[in-house]
Design a protein around this motif. Structure first.
Motif, PDB file in Angstrom:
ATOM      1  N   UNK A  26       0.734  -1.224   0.144  1.00 31.20           N
ATOM      2  CA  UNK A  26      -0.062  -0.015  -0.050  1.00 31.20           C
ATOM      3  C   UNK A  26       0.989   1.186  -0.006  1.00 31.20           C
ATOM      4  N   UNK A  27       1.992   1.362   0.752  1.00 27.97           N
ATOM      5  CA  UNK A  27       2.643   2.477   0.852  1.00 27.97           C
ATOM      6  C   UNK A  27       3.479   2.776  -0.587  1.00 27.97           C
ATOM      7  N   UNK A  28       4.101   1.512  -1.153  1.00 32.12           N
ATOM      8  CA  UNK A  28       4.632   1.689  -2.539  1.00 32.12           C
ATOM      9  C   UNK A  28       3.529   2.043  -3.450  1.00 32.12           C
ATOM     10  N   UNK A  29       2.503   1.742  -3.409  1.00 34.16           N
ATOM     11  CA  UNK A  29       1.326   2.382  -4.399  1.00 34.16           C
ATOM     12  C   UNK A  29       1.019   3.607  -4.050  1.00 34.16           C
ATOM     13  N   UNK A  30       0.801   4.170  -2.959  1.00 41.14           N
ATOM     14  CA  UNK A  30       0.750   5.477  -2.596  1.00 41.14           C
ATOM     15  C   UNK A  30       1.823   6.352  -2.940  1.00 41.14           C
ATOM     16  N   UNK A  31       2.887   5.904  -2.904  1.00 39.96           N
ATOM     17  CA  UNK A  31       4.244   6.801  -3.161  1.00 39.96           C
ATOM     18  C   UNK A  31       4.253   6.784  -4.966  1.00 39.96           C
ATOM     19  N   UNK A  32       3.852   5.885  -5.407  1.00 38.80           N
ATOM     20  CA  UNK A  32       4.066   5.835  -6.815  1.00 38.80           C
ATOM     21  C   UNK A  32       2.874   6.870  -7.536  1.00 38.80           C
ATOM     22  N   UNK A  33       1.840   6.684  -6.757  1.00 37.37           N
ATOM     23  CA  UNK A  33       0.805   7.626  -7.244  1.00 37.37           C
ATOM     24  C   UNK A  33       0.761   9.016  -6.890  1.00 37.37           C
ATOM     25  N   UNK A  34       1.664   9.332  -5.755  1.00 39.95           N
ATOM     26  CA  UNK A  34       1.908  10.725  -5.312  1.00 39.95           C
ATOM     27  C   UNK A  34       3.083  11.019  -6.370  1.00 39.95           C
ATOM     28  N   UNK A  35       4.010  10.492  -6.680  1.00 39.61           N
ATOM     29  CA  UNK A  35       5.124  10.638  -7.830  1.00 39.61           C
ATOM     30  C   UNK A  35       4.519  10.767  -9.201  1.00 39.61           C
ATOM     31  N   UNK A  36       3.473  10.299  -9.470  1.00 46.40           N
ATOM     32  CA  UNK A  36       2.886  10.405 -10.834  1.00 46.40           C
ATOM     33  C   UNK A  36       2.218  11.599 -10.765  1.00 46.40           C
ATOM     34  N   UNK A  37       1.349  11.658  -9.766  1.00 43.86           N
ATOM     35  CA  UNK A  37       0.637  13.032  -9.648  1.00 43.86           C
ATOM     36  C   UNK A  37       1.526  14.151  -9.695  1.00 43.86           C
ATOM     37  N   UNK A  85       4.409  14.588 -11.000  1.00 44.48           N
ATOM     38  CA  UNK A  85       5.281  14.668 -12.239  1.00 44.48           C
ATOM     39  C   UNK A  85       4.049  15.405 -13.116  1.00 44.48           C
ATOM     40  N   UNK A  86       3.054  14.814 -13.324  1.00 44.26           N
ATOM     41  CA  UNK A  86       1.985  15.380 -14.128  1.00 44.26           C
ATOM     42  C   UNK A  86       1.818  16.855 -13.616  1.00 44.26           C
ATOM     43  N   UNK A  87       1.620  17.268 -12.527  1.00 42.62           N
ATOM     44  CA  UNK A  87       1.410  18.609 -12.153  1.00 42.62           C
ATOM     45  C   UNK A  87       2.534  19.665 -12.530  1.00 42.62           C
ATOM     46  N   UNK A  88       3.902  18.887 -12.361  1.00 46.32           N
ATOM     47  CA  UNK A  88       4.755  19.920 -12.672  1.00 46.32           C
ATOM     48  C   UNK A  88       4.968  20.009 -14.330  1.00 46.32           C
ATOM     49  N   UNK A  89       4.582  19.140 -15.170  1.00 45.76           N
ATOM     50  CA  UNK A  89       4.580  19.241 -16.502  1.00 45.76           C
ATOM     51  C   UNK A  89       3.697  20.373 -16.856  1.00 45.76           C
ATOM     52  N   UNK A 111       2.568  22.586 -15.084  1.00 49.57           N
ATOM     53  CA  UNK A 111       2.980  24.077 -14.533  1.00 49.57           C
ATOM     54  C   UNK A 111       4.018  24.439 -15.419  1.00 49.57           C
ATOM     55  N   UNK A 112       4.950  23.869 -15.939  1.00 48.90           N
ATOM     56  CA  UNK A 112       5.895  24.095 -16.938  1.00 48.90           C
ATOM     57  C   UNK A 112       5.341  24.517 -18.162  1.00 48.90           C
ATOM     58  N   UNK A 113       4.254  24.011 -18.626  1.00 50.24           N
ATOM     59  CA  UNK A 113       3.581  24.353 -19.928  1.00 50.24           C
ATOM     60  C   UNK A 113       2.743  25.811 -19.733  1.00 50.24           C
ATOM     61  N   UNK A 114       2.174  25.763 -18.604  1.00 51.88           N
ATOM     62  CA  UNK A 114       1.550  27.061 -18.197  1.00 51.88           C
ATOM     63  C   UNK A 114       2.456  28.118 -18.067  1.00 51.88           C
ATOM     64  N   UNK A 115       3.535  28.013 -17.391  1.00 53.91           N
ATOM     65  CA  UNK A 115       4.558  28.762 -17.330  1.00 53.91           C
ATOM     66  C   UNK A 115       5.028  29.379 -18.470  1.00 53.91           C
ATOM     67  N   UNK A 116       5.502  28.620 -19.411  1.00 54.21           N
ATOM     68  CA  UNK A 116       5.957  28.746 -20.881  1.00 54.21           C
ATOM     69  C   UNK A 116       4.931  29.773 -21.798  1.00 54.21           C
TER      70      UNK A 116
END
Length: 106
Positions: free
Chosen positions: A50-61, A63-67, A69-74
């Motif tokens: 469960x912790x591994x799945x939670x960490x992977x979900x957080x990581x994907x979220x 990365x998607x958020x940062x991408x 944000x990068x597109x919007x900032x550009x």
């Protein structure tokens, strides 16, 4: 479990452990771990999964958020750059977005 006459029957783990002896790789009998210990190991494995799945979900979220944000900032950067260039060239405002882009491309 297979019986002597070739049939298969499902038995609970407690009855199976009572009738059969646990052997080590050399074929010597060894003491079986307690059922509570095995339950604790299974619970720890489930928690780890469960912790591994939670960490992977957080990581994907993240990365998607940062991408995003990068597109919007550009996009914002290039629009403000076009506005700044137009203002430095003493263009008259308000002007359409297309006129702004055409003026800065020239």
């Amino acid at each position: 479990t297979a019986t002597a006459d070739g049939h298969y029957e499902d038995r609970n783990v407690g009855a199976f452990k009572h009738d059969h002896v646990l052997l080590d790789p050399n074929g010597n009998p060894m003491e079986e771990p307690d059922d509570e210990f095995i339950t604790d190991i299974a619970q720890a494995k489930n928690n780890s999964t469960r912790w591994t799945q939670g960490c992977c979900t957080f990581l994907v979220f993240t990365i998607v958020s940062l991408v995003a944000l990068r597109i919007y900032s550009r996009k914002c950067f290039f629009k403000y750059k076009a506005l700044t260039i137009a203002r430095l060239k003493d263009d008259h405002f308000p002007m359409s977005h297309q006129a702004l882009l055409d003026r800065n491309a020239a």
